[in-house]
Design a protein around this motif. Structure first.
Motif, PDB file in Angstrom:
ATOM      1  N   THR A 208      12.941 -15.424 -61.595  1.00 53.04           N
ATOM      2  CA  THR A 208      13.003 -16.610 -61.616  1.00 53.04           C
ATOM      3  C   THR A 208      12.130 -17.316 -60.572  1.00 53.04           C
ATOM      4  OG1 THR A 208      15.010 -16.627 -60.190  1.00 53.04           O
ATOM      5  CG2 THR A 208      15.334 -16.817 -62.541  1.00 53.04           C
ATOM      6  N   LYS A 209      11.142 -16.490 -59.904  1.00 53.13           N
ATOM      7  CA  LYS A 209      10.162 -16.899 -58.942  1.00 53.13           C
ATOM      8  C   LYS A 209       9.589 -18.061 -59.326  1.00 53.13           C
ATOM      9  CE  LYS A 209       7.690 -15.264 -54.867  1.00 53.13           C
ATOM     10  NZ  LYS A 209       6.703 -16.387 -54.969  1.00 53.13           N
ATOM     11  N   PRO A 210       9.012 -18.117 -60.259  1.00 50.33           N
ATOM     12  CA  PRO A 210       8.155 -19.505 -60.786  1.00 50.33           C
ATOM     13  C   PRO A 210       9.175 -20.635 -60.888  1.00 50.33           C
ATOM     14  CG  PRO A 210       7.731 -17.417 -62.184  1.00 50.33           C
ATOM     15  CD  PRO A 210       8.763 -16.925 -61.372  1.00 50.33           C
ATOM     16  N   ILE A 211      10.225 -20.495 -61.020  1.00 48.65           N
ATOM     17  CA  ILE A 211      11.156 -21.733 -61.175  1.00 48.65           C
ATOM     18  C   ILE A 211      11.324 -22.249 -59.870  1.00 48.65           C
ATOM     19  CG2 ILE A 211      13.030 -22.626 -62.121  1.00 48.65           C
ATOM     20  CD1 ILE A 211      11.980 -19.434 -63.841  1.00 48.65           C
ATOM     21  N   THR A 212      11.893 -21.138 -59.025  1.00 52.17           N
ATOM     22  CA  THR A 212      12.181 -21.617 -57.636  1.00 52.17           C
ATOM     23  C   THR A 212      10.885 -22.218 -56.984  1.00 52.17           C
ATOM     24  OG1 THR A 212      11.976 -19.256 -56.919  1.00 52.17           O
ATOM     25  CG2 THR A 212      14.142 -20.055 -57.622  1.00 52.17           C
TER      26      THR A 212
ATOM     27  N   GLY B 246      13.437 -21.114 -70.519  1.00 49.90           N
ATOM     28  CA  GLY B 246      14.257 -22.282 -70.471  1.00 49.90           C
ATOM     29  C   GLY B 246      14.752 -22.784 -69.051  1.00 49.90           C
ATOM     30  N   LEU B 247      14.746 -22.031 -68.123  1.00 50.43           N
ATOM     31  CA  LEU B 247      15.150 -22.639 -66.975  1.00 50.43           C
ATOM     32  C   LEU B 247      13.946 -23.392 -66.404  1.00 50.43           C
ATOM     33  CD1 LEU B 247      16.592 -19.182 -65.244  1.00 50.43           C
ATOM     34  CD2 LEU B 247      17.720 -21.270 -66.085  1.00 50.43           C
ATOM     35  N   PHE B 248      12.781 -22.887 -66.667  1.00 49.59           N
ATOM     36  CA  PHE B 248      11.784 -23.663 -66.237  1.00 49.59           C
ATOM     37  C   PHE B 248      11.453 -25.035 -66.755  1.00 49.59           C
ATOM     38  CE2 PHE B 248       7.096 -24.798 -66.642  1.00 49.59           C
ATOM     39  CZ  PHE B 248       6.615 -24.757 -65.390  1.00 49.59           C
ATOM     40  N   TYR B 249      11.676 -25.122 -68.053  1.00 53.93           N
ATOM     41  CA  TYR B 249      11.936 -26.409 -68.837  1.00 53.93           C
ATOM     42  C   TYR B 249      13.018 -27.254 -68.352  1.00 53.93           C
ATOM     43  CZ  TYR B 249       8.181 -24.500 -71.827  1.00 53.93           C
ATOM     44  OH  TYR B 249       6.877 -23.904 -72.099  1.00 53.93           O
ATOM     45  N   GLY B 250      13.978 -26.723 -67.980  1.00 58.31           N
ATOM     46  CA  GLY B 250      15.338 -27.524 -67.700  1.00 58.31           C
ATOM     47  C   GLY B 250      14.868 -28.092 -65.961  1.00 58.31           C
ATOM     48  N   ALA B 251      14.004 -27.284 -65.209  1.00 56.01           N
ATOM     49  CA  ALA B 251      13.848 -27.720 -63.953  1.00 56.01           C
ATOM     50  C   ALA B 251      12.793 -28.840 -64.308  1.00 56.01           C
ATOM     51  CB  ALA B 251      13.204 -26.686 -63.473  1.00 56.01           C
ATOM     52  N   GLN B 252      11.843 -28.695 -65.131  1.00 53.62           N
ATOM     53  CA  GLN B 252      10.857 -30.051 -65.433  1.00 53.62           C
ATOM     54  C   GLN B 252      11.949 -31.446 -65.714  1.00 53.62           C
ATOM     55  OE1 GLN B 252       7.861 -29.601 -64.596  1.00 53.62           O
ATOM     56  NE2 GLN B 252       7.837 -27.559 -64.445  1.00 53.62           N
ATOM     57  N   THR B 253      12.797 -30.912 -66.545  1.00 51.24           N
ATOM     58  CA  THR B 253      13.530 -32.202 -67.030  1.00 51.24           C
ATOM     59  C   THR B 253      14.403 -32.869 -65.856  1.00 51.24           C
ATOM     60  OG1 THR B 253      13.894 -31.652 -69.189  1.00 51.24           O
ATOM     61  CG2 THR B 253      15.597 -33.145 -68.567  1.00 51.24           C
TER      62      THR B 253
ATOM     63  N   LYS C 118       0.834 -18.075 -66.639  1.00 53.82           N
ATOM     64  CA  LYS C 118       1.995 -17.230 -66.979  1.00 53.82           C
ATOM     65  C   LYS C 118       3.162 -17.743 -66.112  1.00 53.82           C
ATOM     66  CE  LYS C 118       3.658 -12.501 -66.915  1.00 53.82           C
ATOM     67  NZ  LYS C 118       3.345 -10.918 -66.639  1.00 53.82           N
ATOM     68  N   ASP C 119       2.704 -17.914 -64.789  1.00 57.46           N
ATOM     69  CA  ASP C 119       3.864 -18.683 -63.860  1.00 57.46           C
ATOM     70  C   ASP C 119       4.288 -19.884 -64.340  1.00 57.46           C
ATOM     71  OD1 ASP C 119       3.486 -16.443 -62.355  1.00 57.46           O
ATOM     72  OD2 ASP C 119       2.279 -17.149 -60.880  1.00 57.46           O
ATOM     73  N   ARG C 120       3.548 -20.571 -65.187  1.00 61.29           N
ATOM     74  CA  ARG C 120       4.083 -21.964 -65.738  1.00 61.29           C
ATOM     75  C   ARG C 120       4.556 -21.756 -67.272  1.00 61.29           C
ATOM     76  NH1 ARG C 120       1.489 -21.706 -61.551  1.00 61.29           N
ATOM     77  NH2 ARG C 120       1.609 -23.495 -60.034  1.00 61.29           N
ATOM     78  N   PHE C 121       4.690 -20.481 -67.689  1.00 62.93           N
ATOM     79  CA  PHE C 121       5.234 -20.157 -68.858  1.00 62.93           C
ATOM     80  C   PHE C 121       4.177 -20.617 -70.035  1.00 62.93           C
ATOM     81  CE2 PHE C 121       8.473 -19.651 -66.224  1.00 62.93           C
ATOM     82  CZ  PHE C 121       9.228 -18.671 -66.443  1.00 62.93           C
ATOM     83  N   VAL C 122       2.928 -20.601 -69.749  1.00 60.66           N
ATOM     84  CA  VAL C 122       1.929 -21.067 -70.823  1.00 60.66           C
ATOM     85  C   VAL C 122       0.953 -19.808 -71.025  1.00 60.66           C
ATOM     86  CG1 VAL C 122      -0.222 -22.392 -70.770  1.00 60.66           C
ATOM     87  CG2 VAL C 122       1.769 -23.380 -69.582  1.00 60.66           C
TER      88      VAL C 122
END
Length: 638
Positions: free
Chosen positions: A56-60, A122-129, A261-265
């Motif tokens: 989860t490092k990209p999200i944190t 999903g965690l990444f998109y939740g963080a964006q929201t 990749k770190d941004r799930f793209v």
């Protein structure tokens, strides 16, 4: 008593901060949002709890930067336990089927935040929201003071409508350095796009290092430094210095891929063939059908390159790879070998659009190929070429996607279609049971003007924000089982730098994002437009450029009963007033307000207009020559 006063003051400050909260303005609109009327205030020390064993490092990293920089608060990360923000993954075997791979549940209570998902994406998109719930200043790249970092309490369940949610950036017509590409990817990921289509080759430049074909970057990556309106530039001598352009080394490409990749793209590379290939032909003329190709230069936007006529494209230079030349297929084998090794995404885009047959019709080699392979039309010749390209790409372990012209003459087995010439190609592709990505010019071409040509960079078509918002990825008559999603495209003939790329992309990409993420039944222009305005404020904080064209009026030439010119105006944003002048002065809200089509005074030369909401100017000051409106009326009557 002093302590009680401080507590009361703090309580009033918190209550005031909540009272001033703006409405929830999330783009793209989530599937389900439930508010409870409370608020959550970010503490001065922020902690993030992560699930054990998950990357989860990209999200944190994102949350640490986005929450820590503008607030100045320290942000720490820990494995599990109580925290300000808790990131949680459903255990294997207990996944929430509704959420899929990219969905999330976001819970904001007065005491903290919980984001749950099946996968890190999903965690990444939740963080964006989550970030979109905070005030616009949260987007700042530096510390901001005197801001109440408060969000409403809310429960959100959200997941995408489509798996393919793309934006394309053309880096061939004008080269964008690696850092610009990364910035563009970062911006798109914030709005839940997950596919970056990288248009790497065209007539104006070859932008990716192919080590086995060094001329592609030695010669093919550079052209003349021209400024102005693409397609109108005067020709220059062959020995004129070619210093404009550049290319990405393979190490650059790897760096960009990891950044995405770190941004799930995912990144879809595009290698144009057989048309739009002058940079390749100029570098390796042996892949051409045409004598004299060894004197070709990379195009720089000069005029008289190609004509679009009622009967089709007429090329004045042969910008095609020769389908009857085995050197072409050897060349492409080398290219796709290296491209496939670099990019992890399943697909490679092979172009296929706007291939002129002018020089093929003059080629003895193509004529011989048609006789040998029993090909009756030049569309079948291109189909022969495409089928061989598909075999080459498949041999590298990749799948092919191409523009909808690859349907003509017969589609290769397993090839996916990107429908750009309206929706017809997408419908046809699904009926043939091929995967389809919708990208029609009607709604999704971001190089088109966003308003009137009197103020926007000139191009041959207009796409207003409200029209982009009408994008429906499943066109009438298509089989939805084969629609993989949609994307918007930014061609850069007239886009010279990142700031202008941002201007052309936003806010229209908001519309495309919502069309490919949000369920169709939840879309509403009346609810979308205020959210766009809210996100413009966020872009102001982030120093990202956007177009304010939605606040500018559109102009329509009409005529009165005597045949004289009337000028009608309208606005996309319906709560705006238009003020105008014909006397060459600059109107404001104390000038006449537009209520009905205007008859220009006999000798008036210009109509100047500006839009207001109440006392606040919203649009830009526009100057419309009366003669231009008369020309438009005359053109309509022909």
């Amino acid at each position: 008593m002093k302590k009680l006063t401080l507590i009361l003051a703090a309580s009033l400050l918190a209550a005031g901060a909540f009272a001033q909260q703006a409405p929830i303005s999330i783009i793209p609109q989530p599937v389900q949002v439930t508010t409870s009327g409370g608020s959550f205030t970010l503490p001065s020390r922020i902690s993030i709890a992560t699930p054990n064993g998950a990357n989860t490092k990209p999200i944190t990293d994102f949350l640490e930067k986005r929450l820590g920089t503008p607030t100045g608060y320290p942000v720490t990360t820990q494995a599990g336990g109580n925290a300000t923000i808790s990131l949680q993954l459903h255990a294997k075997g207990k996944a929430d089927a509704t959420l899929g791979k990219e969905g999330y549940q976001l819970s904001v209570t007065p005491t903290g935040v919980v984001i749950k998902a099946n996968e890190p994406a999903g965690l990444f998109y939740g963080a964006q929201t989550l970030v979109q719930l905070f005030p616009p200043a949260i987007e700042s790249g530096q510390a901001v003071h005197n801001v109440a970092w408060v969000t409403p309490t809310v429960e959100i369940t959200d997941y995408p409508r489509y798996a393919w949610r793309g934006l394309m950036l053309d880096v061939s017509r004008h080269f964008f350095k690696k850092e610009d590409v990364m910035a563009y990817i970062d911006q798109m990921s914030r709005y839940k796009f997950n596919l970056f289509h990288w248009h790497l080759t065209d007539d104006e430049g070859w932008r990716i290092e192919i080590k086995s074909l060094p001329n592609l970057t030695k010669k093919g990556a550079y052209n003349l430094d021209k400024t102005g309106e693409f397609g109108t530039f005067s020709p220059e001598p062959d020995d004129a210095p070619r210093t404009a352009g550049g290319y990405y080394t393979q190490e650059d490409v790897k760096e960009v891929i990891q950044y995405a990749k770190d941004r799930f793209v995912n990144i879809l590379p595009e290698i144009e063939a057989p048309g739009h290939s002058l940079a390749a032909v100029a570098s390796y003329p042996e892949i051409s059908c045409t004598e004299g190709a060894d004197h070709y230069q990379v195009r720089s936007g000069e005029r008289n390159f190609m004509d679009w006529t009622d009967s089709g494209m007429v090329a004045h230079y042969d910008n095609t790879m020769c389908p009857a030349n085995e050197n072409t297929y050897k060349f492409l084998d080398k290219v796709f070998t290296e491209v496939a090794a670099l990019f992890p995404f399943d697909y490679i885009h092979v172009g296929g659009d706007e291939c002129p047959k002018t020089f093929w019709k003059k080629s003895d080699a193509v004529t011989a190929l048609m006789k040998k392979e029993h090909l009756k039309t030049y569309e079948e010749v291109q189909s022969y070429f495409e089928k061989r390209v598909v075999k080459i790409v498949n041999s590298k372990g990749k799948k092919v996607i191409g523009w909808d012209e690859i349907l003509e003459g017969g589609l290769a087995p397993g090839a996916a279609v990107m429908s750009w010439r309206g929706e017809k190609g997408g419908v046809e592709g699904t009926k043939l049971k091929h995967d389809v990505v919708m990208s029609p010019t009607t709604y999704a071409y971001l190089d088109y003007m966003q308003g009137d040509v009197i103020i926007e960079p000139r191009i041959y078509a207009t796409l207003r924000l409200s029209t982009a918002y009408q994008f429906e990825p499943v066109p009438e008559g298509a089989d939805p089982a084969y629609i993989r999603g949609g994307q918007a495209n930014l061609w850069t003939e007239n886009v010279y730098n990142l700031r202008h790329a941002e201007y052309m992309t936003w806010p229209r990409a908001f519309a495309i994002s919502e069309s490919v993420w949000t369920p169709g039944e939840l879309k509403s222009w009346d609810k979308f437009e205020p959210r766009v305005e809210a996100h413009m404020k966020r872009f102001d904080s982030a120093a990202v450029k956007y177009a304010p064209s939605m606040f500018d009026p559109s102009f329509t030439a009409e005529k009165d009963a005597s045949g004289n010119l009337l000028i009608a105006m309208d606005t996309e944003v319906k709560d705006l007033d238009i003020y105008y002048s014909f006397d060459n002065s600059f109107p404001d809200r104390f000038y006449p307000k537009y209520t009905q089509p205007l008859a220009p005074p006999k000798d008036a030369k210009v109509l100047k207009v500006i839009t207001y909401r109440g006392n606040q100017p919203m649009g830009r000051m526009l100057t419309m020559p009366v003669a231009v409106m008369q020309e438009r009326l005359n053109h309509q009557e022909k």
